[in-house]
Design a protein around this motif. Structure first.
Motif, PDB file in Angstrom:
ATOM      1  N   ALA A 266       0.814  -1.220   0.000  1.00 27.43           N
ATOM      2  CA  ALA A 266       0.000   0.000   0.000  1.00 27.43           C
ATOM      3  C   ALA A 266       0.844   1.265   0.000  1.00 27.43           C
ATOM      4  CB  ALA A 266      -0.938  -0.007   1.200  1.00 27.43           C
ATOM      5  N   LYS A 267       2.107   1.183   0.413  1.00 32.83           N
ATOM      6  CA  LYS A 267       2.973   2.356   0.479  1.00 32.83           C
ATOM      7  C   LYS A 267       3.787   2.566  -0.790  1.00 32.83           C
ATOM      8  CE  LYS A 267       1.860   3.301   4.773  1.00 32.83           C
ATOM      9  NZ  LYS A 267       1.051   4.504   5.096  1.00 32.83           N
ATOM     10  N   ARG A 268       3.690   1.661  -1.741  1.00 29.69           N
ATOM     11  CA  ARG A 268       4.466   1.793  -2.976  1.00 29.69           C
ATOM     12  C   ARG A 268       3.887   2.925  -3.837  1.00 29.69           C
ATOM     13  NH1 ARG A 268       7.282  -3.229  -4.179  1.00 29.69           N
ATOM     14  NH2 ARG A 268       7.118  -2.797  -6.405  1.00 29.69           N
ATOM     15  N   PRO A 269       4.742   3.649  -4.575  1.00 31.32           N
ATOM     16  CA  PRO A 269       4.233   4.742  -5.406  1.00 31.32           C
ATOM     17  C   PRO A 269       3.192   4.254  -6.418  1.00 31.32           C
ATOM     18  CG  PRO A 269       6.627   4.835  -5.243  1.00 31.32           C
ATOM     19  CD  PRO A 269       6.211   3.538  -4.632  1.00 31.32           C
ATOM     20  N   PHE A 270       2.085   4.968  -6.487  1.00 31.45           N
ATOM     21  CA  PHE A 270       1.002   4.721  -7.440  1.00 31.45           C
ATOM     22  C   PHE A 270       0.276   3.397  -7.205  1.00 31.45           C
ATOM     23  CE2 PHE A 270       3.553   7.937  -9.538  1.00 31.45           C
ATOM     24  CZ  PHE A 270       2.599   8.797 -10.045  1.00 31.45           C
ATOM     25  N   SER A 271       0.436   2.809  -6.027  1.00 29.31           N
ATOM     26  CA  SER A 271      -0.360   1.623  -5.702  1.00 29.31           C
ATOM     27  C   SER A 271      -1.836   1.993  -5.630  1.00 29.31           C
ATOM     28  CB  SER A 271       0.081   1.016  -4.373  1.00 29.31           C
ATOM     29  OG  SER A 271       1.229   0.234  -4.526  1.00 29.31           O
ATOM     30  N   LEU A 272      -2.671   1.009  -5.899  1.00 31.09           N
ATOM     31  CA  LEU A 272      -4.120   1.159  -5.830  1.00 31.09           C
ATOM     32  C   LEU A 272      -4.651   0.351  -4.656  1.00 31.09           C
ATOM     33  CD1 LEU A 272      -4.602   0.600  -9.616  1.00 31.09           C
ATOM     34  CD2 LEU A 272      -5.316   2.680  -8.452  1.00 31.09           C
ATOM     35  N   SER A 273      -5.839   0.716  -4.187  1.00 27.89           N
ATOM     36  CA  SER A 273      -6.546  -0.080  -3.197  1.00 27.89           C
ATOM     37  C   SER A 273      -7.951  -0.328  -3.728  1.00 27.89           C
ATOM     38  CB  SER A 273      -6.608   0.638  -1.852  1.00 27.89           C
ATOM     39  OG  SER A 273      -7.281  -0.164  -0.886  1.00 27.89           O
ATOM     40  N   LEU A 274      -8.281  -1.599  -3.882  1.00 26.93           N
ATOM     41  CA  LEU A 274      -9.560  -1.984  -4.474  1.00 26.93           C
ATOM     42  C   LEU A 274     -10.497  -2.451  -3.367  1.00 26.93           C
ATOM     43  CD1 LEU A 274     -10.709  -2.153  -7.369  1.00 26.93           C
ATOM     44  CD2 LEU A 274      -9.962  -4.540  -7.427  1.00 26.93           C
ATOM     45  N   ALA A 275     -11.668  -1.821  -3.296  1.00 24.25           N
ATOM     46  CA  ALA A 275     -12.636  -2.166  -2.258  1.00 24.25           C
ATOM     47  C   ALA A 275     -13.216  -3.557  -2.515  1.00 24.25           C
ATOM     48  CB  ALA A 275     -13.758  -1.137  -2.222  1.00 24.25           C
ATOM     49  N   PRO A 276     -13.691  -4.228  -1.471  1.00 27.30           N
ATOM     50  CA  PRO A 276     -14.305  -5.550  -1.663  1.00 27.30           C
ATOM     51  C   PRO A 276     -15.424  -5.493  -2.705  1.00 27.30           C
ATOM     52  CG  PRO A 276     -13.982  -5.115   0.670  1.00 27.30           C
ATOM     53  CD  PRO A 276     -13.633  -3.842  -0.044  1.00 27.30           C
ATOM     54  N   GLY A 277     -15.357  -6.431  -3.651  1.00 26.59           N
ATOM     55  CA  GLY A 277     -16.367  -6.515  -4.696  1.00 26.59           C
ATOM     56  C   GLY A 277     -16.126  -5.622  -5.894  1.00 26.59           C
ATOM     57  N   ASP A 278     -15.146  -4.705  -5.824  1.00 30.84           N
ATOM     58  CA  ASP A 278     -14.899  -3.783  -6.935  1.00 30.84           C
ATOM     59  C   ASP A 278     -13.959  -4.399  -7.965  1.00 30.84           C
ATOM     60  OD1 ASP A 278     -16.549  -1.923  -5.847  1.00 30.84           O
ATOM     61  OD2 ASP A 278     -14.995  -0.421  -5.435  1.00 30.84           O
ATOM     62  N   THR A 279     -13.970  -3.800  -9.154  1.00 34.14           N
ATOM     63  CA  THR A 279     -13.127  -4.236 -10.267  1.00 34.14           C
ATOM     64  C   THR A 279     -12.396  -3.036 -10.846  1.00 34.14           C
ATOM     65  OG1 THR A 279     -14.621  -6.053 -10.830  1.00 34.14           O
ATOM     66  CG2 THR A 279     -13.107  -5.332 -12.552  1.00 34.14           C
ATOM     67  N   ALA A 280     -11.119  -3.190 -11.152  1.00 36.24           N
ATOM     68  CA  ALA A 280     -10.319  -2.166 -11.824  1.00 36.24           C
ATOM     69  C   ALA A 280      -9.988  -2.653 -13.234  1.00 36.24           C
ATOM     70  CB  ALA A 280      -9.034  -1.889 -11.053  1.00 36.24           C
ATOM     71  N   ARG A 281      -9.946  -1.718 -14.182  1.00 35.85           N
ATOM     72  CA  ARG A 281      -9.678  -2.073 -15.575  1.00 35.85           C
ATOM     73  C   ARG A 281      -8.494  -1.265 -16.089  1.00 35.85           C
ATOM     74  NH1 ARG A 281     -10.688  -0.777 -20.945  1.00 35.85           N
ATOM     75  NH2 ARG A 281     -11.131  -2.571 -22.291  1.00 35.85           N
ATOM     76  N   PHE A 282      -7.669  -1.928 -16.897  1.00 36.47           N
ATOM     77  CA  PHE A 282      -6.498  -1.320 -17.520  1.00 36.47           C
ATOM     78  C   PHE A 282      -6.418  -1.844 -18.959  1.00 36.47           C
ATOM     79  CE2 PHE A 282      -5.847  -2.417 -13.105  1.00 36.47           C
ATOM     80  CZ  PHE A 282      -5.459  -1.226 -12.519  1.00 36.47           C
ATOM     81  N   ALA A 283      -5.878  -1.038 -19.861  1.00 36.61           N
ATOM     82  CA  ALA A 283      -5.776  -1.512 -21.246  1.00 36.61           C
ATOM     83  C   ALA A 283      -4.714  -0.732 -21.997  1.00 36.61           C
ATOM     84  CB  ALA A 283      -7.128  -1.379 -21.961  1.00 36.61           C
ATOM     85  N   TRP A 284      -4.148  -1.417 -22.985  1.00 37.11           N
ATOM     86  CA  TRP A 284      -3.339  -0.724 -23.986  1.00 37.11           C
ATOM     87  C   TRP A 284      -3.750  -1.212 -25.362  1.00 37.11           C
ATOM     88  CZ3 TRP A 284       0.293  -3.293 -27.187  1.00 37.11           C
ATOM     89  CH2 TRP A 284       0.665  -4.582 -26.790  1.00 37.11           C
ATOM     90  N   HIS A 285      -3.559  -0.354 -26.324  1.00 35.55           N
ATOM     91  CA  HIS A 285      -3.904  -0.630 -27.709  1.00 35.55           C
ATOM     92  C   HIS A 285      -2.747  -0.206 -28.592  1.00 35.55           C
ATOM     93  CE1 HIS A 285      -8.073  -0.653 -26.108  1.00 35.55           C
ATOM     94  NE2 HIS A 285      -7.697   0.435 -25.462  1.00 35.55           N
ATOM     95  N   VAL A 286      -2.518  -0.949 -29.642  1.00 37.32           N
ATOM     96  CA  VAL A 286      -1.471  -0.556 -30.591  1.00 37.32           C
ATOM     97  C   VAL A 286      -1.979  -0.781 -32.010  1.00 37.32           C
ATOM     98  CG1 VAL A 286      -0.332  -2.849 -30.557  1.00 37.32           C
ATOM     99  CG2 VAL A 286       0.958  -0.811 -31.221  1.00 37.32           C
ATOM    100  N   THR A 287      -1.744   0.207 -32.859  1.00 39.01           N
ATOM    101  CA  THR A 287      -2.101   0.134 -34.272  1.00 39.01           C
ATOM    102  C   THR A 287      -0.818   0.166 -35.089  1.00 39.01           C
ATOM    103  OG1 THR A 287      -4.183   1.276 -33.870  1.00 39.01           O
ATOM    104  CG2 THR A 287      -3.404   1.209 -36.138  1.00 39.01           C
ATOM    105  N   ALA A 288      -0.670  -0.803 -35.997  1.00 35.63           N
ATOM    106  CA  ALA A 288       0.532  -0.911 -36.807  1.00 35.63           C
ATOM    107  C   ALA A 288       0.399  -0.075 -38.062  1.00 35.63           C
ATOM    108  CB  ALA A 288       0.775  -2.369 -37.170  1.00 35.63           C
ATOM    109  N   HIS A 289       1.353   0.794 -38.283  1.00 38.25           N
ATOM    110  CA  HIS A 289       1.443   1.591 -39.510  1.00 38.25           C
ATOM    111  C   HIS A 289       2.754   1.199 -40.185  1.00 38.25           C
ATOM    112  CE1 HIS A 289      -1.935   4.168 -38.276  1.00 38.25           C
ATOM    113  NE2 HIS A 289      -1.373   4.198 -37.082  1.00 38.25           N
ATOM    114  N   LEU A 290       2.688   0.267 -41.100  1.00 37.22           N
ATOM    115  CA  LEU A 290       3.898  -0.295 -41.714  1.00 37.22           C
ATOM    116  C   LEU A 290       3.899  -0.090 -43.226  1.00 37.22           C
ATOM    117  CD1 LEU A 290       3.981  -3.650 -39.703  1.00 37.22           C
ATOM    118  CD2 LEU A 290       5.238  -1.551 -39.212  1.00 37.22           C
TER     119      LEU A 290
END
Length: 290
Positions: A266-290
């Protein structure tokens, strides 16, 4: 191909995903060009590990949650855990890791970590949902660690750049013995532009705790490029081993423990705390331009 690998495809891209760590093993164009690093252990055997429940190192490789303490290696245990295949289609798949006696001995929470990979045209999306199934708040950090070819296919010897969508010049941090010091170094970006060179990684990763924004481009301006966007991932790291033919573009929500800090997650930089029953979402997307 490993029979456990899941293959997904669009009309422009194909990808494979392993149940070990729900880690993507390949990302290729329709013409067979590799965009993802192939994991040669002579350099680094990773390809796109999932980082949970910590990002980076813990002091003495020990973490704590309240009175509970345990050994934990850098970047946590998810990348070394076997996920279950939860859903599969032609262009997408979903893997899930749930707590077990083994994970609870390290990290005393009931949780569910779901990793989804999806292709649409020349775009890959990787999303994660972390659910707290425990009756108490759950502290954690989370991150992605994908590695891409450097140089990109078709780029030849042209210099590669990182260009931040926000045009910022975020201050940089360098780890000390794997931990995050309080001081920041001047930004290597100029008006959001960084021309990459192997010697920039002689002192390990370039870490940007804040200010890098929600999107960037990696590659050759006017030539092959990968365009990234990030969701709920405020921290960024760039890493390679000097001279290795890959670059890791790592969006995180969480950091290595600060120097001199306690082992409490909990003391680490940018740590999160998620309440019981809650959900956190994260995502990355990449589009190839070749």
């Amino acid at each position: 191909m490993d029979p456990d690998l899941i293959r997904i495809a669009s009309d422009r891209l194909t990808a494979t995903v392993s149940p070990l760590g729900a880690e993507m093993q390949s990302l290729r164009t329709a013409g067979g060009a590799d965009l993802l690093w192939h994991g040669d252990p002579a350099w680094w055997s990773g390809r796109a590990p999932i980082l949970f429940p910590i990002v980076g190192k813990a002091p003495g490789d020990r973490i704590a949650v309240g009175d509970h303490e345990a050994d934990m290696r850098q970047h946590g245990f998810a990348r070394r855990s076997r996920f279950e295949l939860d859903a599969q289609g032609a262009d997408s798949c979903r893997h899930v890791l749930r707590d077990s006696a083994e994970t609870r001995a390290l990290y005393p929470f009931a949780f569910e970590l779901a990793v989804s990979h999806a292709l649409a045209g020349d775009r890959l999306s990787v999303s994660v949902e972390i659910a707290n199934r425990d009756p108490k708040p759950m502290p954690f950090g989370f991150g992605f660690h994908p590695a891409f070819a450097w140089p990109l296919p078709g780029a030849g010897g042209a210099p590669h750049e990182i260009r931040l969508d926000n045009g910022a010049e975020p201050p940089m941090a360098r780890l000390q013995d794997g931990l995050l010091p309080p001081d920041r170094e001047p930004s290597p970006f100029a008006a959001g532009r960084l021309v990459l060179a192997p010697e920039q990684f002689d002192a390990d990763a370039m870490i940007f705790p804040e200010g890098a924004g929600d999107g960037l481009r990696y590659g050759v301006p006017g030539g092959p490029e990968l365009a990234f966007s990030f969701e709920n991932l405020p921290n960024l790291a760039l890493w390679t081993i000097p001279g290795a033919p890959y670059l890791c573009v790592e969006p995180w929500h969480g950091m290595a423990a600060a120097t001199g800090a306690s082992p409490q997650i909990a003391k680490r930089p940018f740590s999160l705390s998620l309440a019981p029953g809650d959900t956190a979402r994260f995502a990355w997307h990449v589009t190839a331009h070749l």
